[in-house]
Design a protein around this motif. Structure first.
Motif, PDB file in Angstrom:
ATOM      1  N   TRP A 120       0.817  -1.214   0.000  1.00 42.59           N
ATOM      2  CA  TRP A 120       0.000   0.000   0.000  1.00 42.59           C
ATOM      3  C   TRP A 120       0.848   1.260   0.000  1.00 42.59           C
ATOM      4  N   GLN A 121       2.049   1.162   0.519  1.00 46.65           N
ATOM      5  CA  GLN A 121       2.927   2.346   0.484  1.00 46.65           C
ATOM      6  C   GLN A 121       3.261   2.681  -0.975  1.00 46.65           C
ATOM      7  N   GLN A 122       3.520   1.637  -1.745  1.00 46.18           N
ATOM      8  CA  GLN A 122       3.843   1.860  -3.157  1.00 46.18           C
ATOM      9  C   GLN A 122       2.614   2.383  -3.911  1.00 46.18           C
ATOM     10  N   GLY A 179      -2.870   7.339   7.877  1.00 41.90           N
ATOM     11  CA  GLY A 179      -2.443   6.094   8.535  1.00 41.90           C
ATOM     12  C   GLY A 179      -2.059   6.391   9.965  1.00 41.90           C
ATOM     13  N   GLY A 180      -2.119   5.355  10.788  1.00 39.28           N
ATOM     14  CA  GLY A 180      -1.765   5.503  12.201  1.00 39.28           C
ATOM     15  C   GLY A 180      -0.263   5.676  12.370  1.00 39.28           C
ATOM     16  N   PRO A 181       0.192   5.755  13.627  1.00 45.66           N
ATOM     17  CA  PRO A 181       1.613   5.953  13.884  1.00 45.66           C
ATOM     18  C   PRO A 181       2.445   4.810  13.316  1.00 45.66           C
ATOM     19  N   GLY A 182       3.532   5.179  12.680  1.00 44.53           N
ATOM     20  CA  GLY A 182       4.469   4.171  12.191  1.00 44.53           C
ATOM     21  C   GLY A 182       3.978   3.337  11.020  1.00 44.53           C
ATOM     22  N   THR A 183       2.972   3.806  10.290  1.00 43.86           N
ATOM     23  CA  THR A 183       2.495   3.041   9.130  1.00 43.86           C
ATOM     24  C   THR A 183       3.297   3.392   7.876  1.00 43.86           C
ATOM     25  N   GLY A 184       4.264   4.274   8.029  1.00 43.80           N
ATOM     26  CA  GLY A 184       5.159   4.550   6.907  1.00 43.80           C
ATOM     27  C   GLY A 184       4.756   5.735   6.048  1.00 43.80           C
ATOM     28  N   LYS A 185       4.024   6.673   6.607  1.00 47.60           N
ATOM     29  CA  LYS A 185       3.607   7.850   5.827  1.00 47.60           C
ATOM     30  C   LYS A 185       4.847   8.631   5.375  1.00 47.60           C
ATOM     31  N   THR A 186       5.755   8.880   6.335  1.00 54.19           N
ATOM     32  CA  THR A 186       6.945   9.664   5.994  1.00 54.19           C
ATOM     33  C   THR A 186       7.837   8.895   5.030  1.00 54.19           C
ATOM     34  N   THR A 187       7.995   7.604   5.291  1.00 56.93           N
ATOM     35  CA  THR A 187       8.813   6.759   4.416  1.00 56.93           C
ATOM     36  C   THR A 187       8.275   6.832   2.980  1.00 56.93           C
ATOM     37  N   THR A 188       6.964   6.728   2.859  1.00 50.71           N
ATOM     38  CA  THR A 188       6.326   6.745   1.538  1.00 50.71           C
ATOM     39  C   THR A 188       6.526   8.083   0.849  1.00 50.71           C
ATOM     40  N   SER A 224       1.287  -1.172  10.683  1.00 55.45           N
ATOM     41  CA  SER A 224       2.198  -0.365  11.500  1.00 55.45           C
ATOM     42  C   SER A 224       3.545  -1.061  11.622  1.00 55.45           C
ATOM     43  N   TYR A 225       4.600  -0.322  11.303  1.00 49.34           N
ATOM     44  CA  TYR A 225       5.955  -0.859  11.452  1.00 49.34           C
ATOM     45  C   TYR A 225       6.509  -0.480  12.819  1.00 49.34           C
ATOM     46  N   ARG A 226       5.765   0.293  13.567  1.00 50.01           N
ATOM     47  CA  ARG A 226       6.228   0.653  14.906  1.00 50.01           C
ATOM     48  C   ARG A 226       5.704  -0.333  15.937  1.00 50.01           C
TER      49      ARG A 226
HETATM   50  N1  LIG Z   1       7.787  -0.805   4.313  1.00 48.62           N
HETATM   51  C1  LIG Z   1       8.524  -0.754   5.420  1.00 48.62           C
HETATM   52  N2  LIG Z   1       9.283  -1.796   5.796  1.00 48.62           N
HETATM   53  C2  LIG Z   1      10.022  -1.746   6.913  1.00 48.62           C
HETATM   54  N3  LIG Z   1      10.071  -0.703   7.757  1.00 48.62           N
HETATM   55  C3  LIG Z   1       9.304   0.365   7.459  1.00 48.62           C
HETATM   56  C4  LIG Z   1       8.510   0.399   6.281  1.00 48.62           C
HETATM   57  N4  LIG Z   1       7.867   1.584   6.254  1.00 48.62           N
HETATM   58  C5  LIG Z   1       8.242   2.263   7.343  1.00 48.62           C
HETATM   59  N5  LIG Z   1       9.119   1.535   8.065  1.00 48.62           N
HETATM   60  C6  LIG Z   1       9.758   1.947   9.327  1.00 48.62           C
HETATM   61  O1  LIG Z   1       8.748   2.207  10.284  1.00 48.62           O
HETATM   62  C7  LIG Z   1       9.084   3.342  11.062  1.00 48.62           C
HETATM   63  C8  LIG Z   1       7.954   4.386  10.951  1.00 48.62           C
HETATM   64  O2  LIG Z   1       7.926   4.848   9.605  1.00 48.62           O
HETATM   65  P1  LIG Z   1       7.458   6.316   9.272  1.00 48.62           P
HETATM   66  O3  LIG Z   1       8.158   7.299  10.136  1.00 48.62           O
HETATM   67  O4  LIG Z   1       7.569   6.495   7.804  1.00 48.62           O
HETATM   68  O5  LIG Z   1       5.942   6.226   9.697  1.00 48.62           O
HETATM   69  P2  LIG Z   1       4.906   7.398   9.922  1.00 48.62           P
HETATM   70  O6  LIG Z   1       3.579   6.871   9.527  1.00 48.62           O
HETATM   71  O7  LIG Z   1       5.358   8.626   9.209  1.00 48.62           O
HETATM   72  O8  LIG Z   1       4.994   7.592  11.500  1.00 48.62           O
HETATM   73  P3  LIG Z   1       4.446   8.791  12.398  1.00 48.62           P
HETATM   74  O9  LIG Z   1       2.978   8.698  12.377  1.00 48.62           O
HETATM   75  O10 LIG Z   1       5.002   8.495  13.717  1.00 48.62           O
HETATM   76  O11 LIG Z   1       4.970  10.052  11.795  1.00 48.62           O
HETATM   77  C9  LIG Z   1      10.415   3.854  10.546  1.00 48.62           C
HETATM   78  O12 LIG Z   1      11.435   3.338  11.348  1.00 48.62           O
HETATM   79  C10 LIG Z   1      10.507   3.261   9.156  1.00 48.62           C
HETATM   80  O13 LIG Z   1      11.835   3.052   8.763  1.00 48.62           O
END
Ligand SMILES: Nc1ncnc2c1ncn2[C@@H]1O[C@H](COP(=O)(O)OP(=O)(O)OP(=O)(O)O)[C@@H](O)[C@H]1O
Length: 655
Positions: free
Chosen positions: A196-198, A214-223, A403-405
């Motif tokens: 879903w990130q892709q 998305g909730g905390p740590g679901t990879g919004k920033t990573t995406t 969530s990856y957190r």
């Molecule tokens: N597809 C993935 N596979 C493995 N680890 C991931 C993946 N996406 C994100 N992560 C890891 O999960 C953690 C949270 O990612 P990220 O900061 O992008 O989430 P977020 O939704 O922006 O969090 P927040 O809501 O806290 O801002 C980071 O350590 C990131 O490296």
């Protein structure tokens, strides 16, 4: 109607009749005055009704509806939904306030009685203080449209937001990325599951407006880090100038977190130096981005003086209220891309509106049109089902779930999910399973368990002060723990608990609060102060300043910098050992203690519990007198009335 209003039949007076008003203007104004005295209405609501009377409005029901619309605005609603008012007055208005219960109910009904829906609609349609036909060319203080009654300012803001989104939805789609470029950054999915990130990245690349929730740590920033890389790569590869990309968030704290997490995410990506040089490094507050000016609502950047930004990323978008969102969209070039990140399940903004929630409402469960499905399948390999019509808002939204957190062993993660789903049985099961990162603790009135938890929680920051650590270190240590409360007042509220915690710290010799400002006093800035450069939500700590012969200064954490301010200049700052859940939005702490009210209360909602719980990264203790109050809260949702979803649909249909 809430259960406690078991109303006698004679009060069930709403009906479809069009009987004439039972109360005169004087009677309605006297009643509104009485309601104000009882604390039901704000002075502002009453003055608004009086103002309309001075403008010549002579109908009692119009004045009453005006006051109620203003009342609703004060509670975060963008408008008053007339049909809901008629069908469910108590639920809609939350009047009388809970403590008044039954005794206040007849007074409310007596005033509202006799006005059927038709009668009210007709009164509004013909009132000179209401624009009901072609409101865009009018200037009346109220607007009545689609059965919704608005303060004009709110109506105009909602309409502008819908317009700006619509323009972006309709604009030609920018060049889409190659599937190779996407695969290069995302790699192959380890399973057959949709990545879903892709999908979110591909969707946002193709459009000028996108929401990634998305909730905390679901990879919004990573995406979005990957998205920014791809956008800049594309632009540079086409021989064009580098895009001007900016990042912003509603509070200084949230902007600092975005700066940090974006830097972390970008470091991990395989990116050429040429591209990296044009990626954003620092996020700023929305107020700074827009050029807030002292003593005026107007910003330096606006519809006539737009930002040069080509791509704007806004994090924590759930905290952005109606008027700020409208101002932000006004200040963007029509062809600029706008990407909103946020958690649709969190509490809405403190001021009126729930813009992110409204936008996401029609996009969950995931729904894509046929052309979007084809495009996403082609670029990402995802196997999607066509579930919606072309050109709807759903094609612009992706909600990330995984969530990856919080791993499968995380009680916080499991409980957050149960809360969002309103699944009481599951929440009970999670709480009783004995996860090491959550605890639901019952505390009796007069007991101090929660205060001791705070004393223990703040140990690292107190020790940092004792060791003469730098302001940056003390501020960082303070951010590791926080006590959050649902209420402001009363034994279980922020004000009392701040006093109790300070007393306990004083008794242990950690602080000396014999003067108002003392070494170690943490404060929460409660109002933007452009002159001092402080923002509502900033956290500061009073410490001796070696550069000023050890005199006390308040060091305010603004992420990218620490500002030092004379304590006497801080006119809007509250002690911050305990803070409300609302004020904690956009922040995270290692450990959190949440203190909830002793009995059932309308403030206890899914959104409040979810927001409080997910502020904690490693440990969350929920303290409550009656654990059933916690579980009951899962049946309640924050509802904010608006016409935004409808407008987006409407505008889409006009395509
Ligand atoms: N597809 C993935 N596979 C493995 N680890 C991931 C993946 N996406 C994100 N992560 C890891 O999960 C953690 C949270 O990612 P990220 O900061 O992008 O989430 P977020 O939704 O922006 O969090 P927040 O809501 O806290 O801002 C980071 O350590 C990131 O490296």
């Amino acid at each position: 109607m809430p259960a406690q209003f078991d109303l006698p039949a004679q009060f069930d007076l709403w009906n479809e009749s069009t009987t004439s008003p039972e109360l005169s203007v004087d009677e309605v104004l006297a009643t509104l005055e009485q309601w104000h005295e009882w604390g039901w209405l704000r002075a502002l609501d009453l003055h608004f009704a009086r103002f309309l009377q001075e403008l010549g409005e002579g109908r009692a029901e119009v004045l009453m509806l005006a006051a109620l619309t203003s009342h609703q605005a004060g509670r975060g609603h963008i408008c008053l939904v007339l049909s809901e008012l008629v069908a469910r007055p108590f639920e809609t208005l939350k009047l009388p306030p809970e403590p008044m219960g039954q005794q206040g109910a007849p007074a409310l009904l007596k005033t509202l009685a006799g006005y059927g829906l038709d009668c009210l609609e007709r009164a509004l349609a013909s009132a000179s203080v209401v624009d009901a036909v072609h409101p865009e060319s009018g200037s009346a203080p109220l607007v009545f449209e689609h059965g919704l009654l608005y303060l004009r300012r709110f109506w105009a803001s909602e309409r502008r937001i819908a317009h700006h989104i619509n323009v972006r939805m309709r604009s030609d789609t920018p060049g889409a990325p190659s599937s190779e470029a996407l695969a290069h950054l995302f790699g192959a999915s380890p399973s057959d599951e949709t990545d879903w990130q892709q999908v979110a990245c591909a969707l946002a690349l193709r459009q000028r407006f996108a929401v990634i929730s998305g909730g905390p740590g679901t990879g919004k920033t990573t995406t979005v880090a990957k998205l920014l890389v791809l956008l800049q790569q594309q632009s540079l590869a086409q021989g064009g100038e580098a895009l001007s990309i900016q990042m912003a968030a509603p509070t200084g704290k949230a902007a600092a977190r975005l700066t940090e997490s974006m830097a972390g995410a970008l470091t991990k990506l395989p990116v050429s130096e040429a591209v990296r040089a044009h990626l954003p490094r620092e996020a700023m507050t929305l107020h700074r981005l827009l050029g807030a000016r002292p003593d005026t609502r107007r910003f330096r950047f606006n519809e006539t003086h737009v930002l040069e930004t080509d791509v704007l990323l806004v994090d924590e978008a759930s905290m952005v209220d109606l008027e700020l969102m409208a101002a932000l969209m006004d200040a963007l070039k029509p062809r600029a891309r706008l990407i909103l990140l946020g958690d649709r399940d969190q509490l809405a903004s403190v001021e009126a509106g729930a813009i992110l929630g409204d936008i996401c409402a029609s996009a969950w469960p995931p729904a894509f049109s046929e052309s979007m499905c084809r495009y996403l399948e082609h670029t990402t390999g995802a196997d999607l089902t066509v579930t919606t019509h072309e050109g709807g808002i759903a094609d612009h939204v992706v909600v990330l779930q995984k969530s990856y957190r919080f791993s499968d062993h995380s009680g916080i993660g499991h409980l957050a999910r149960a809360i969002n789903q309103g699944d009481i049985a599951q929440a009970r099961a999670v709480v009783s399973k004995g996860f090491s990162d959550i605890a639901l603790t019952q505390i009796e009135a007069g007991e101090r368990t929660h205060v001791y938890l705070a004393v223990e929680g703040y140990r690292a920051y107190l020790e940092a002060i004792e060791a003469n650590a730098s302001p940056a270190e003390v501020l960082a240590a303070f951010q590791k723990y926080r006590m959050l409360c649902a209420l402001r007042q009363g034994d279980w509220g922020v004000e009392t608990l701040n006093e109790r915690i300070a007393e306990a710290l004083q008794a242990r010799g950690w602080i000396d609060q014999s003067s108002g400002w003392y070494v170690g006093r943490p404060v929460l800035i409660t109002r933007n102060d452009r002159q001092l450069g402080l923002y509502n939500g900033d956290i500061g700590i009073a410490l001796p300043d070696p550069a000023a012969e050890g005199r006390l200064r308040v060091f305010v954490d603004q992420g990218e910098r620490i500002r030092s301010v004379l304590p006497a200049r801080l006119t809007h700052a509250d002690t911050a050992f305990a803070m409300t859940v609302h004020k904690s939005q956009g922040s995270e702490f290692e450990t959190v203690t949440v203190v909830m009210p002793p009995s059932d209360s309308a403030i206890m909602t899914r959104e409040l519990l979810y927001t409080a719980l997910t502020r904690a990264r490693s440990m969350c203790t929920l303290c409550i007198a009656d654990t059933e109050v916690f579980f009951n809260a899962l049946t309640r949702r924050v509802q904010r009335s608006s016409g935004l979803s409808q407008r987006l649909g409407e505008l889409t249909d006009q395509r």
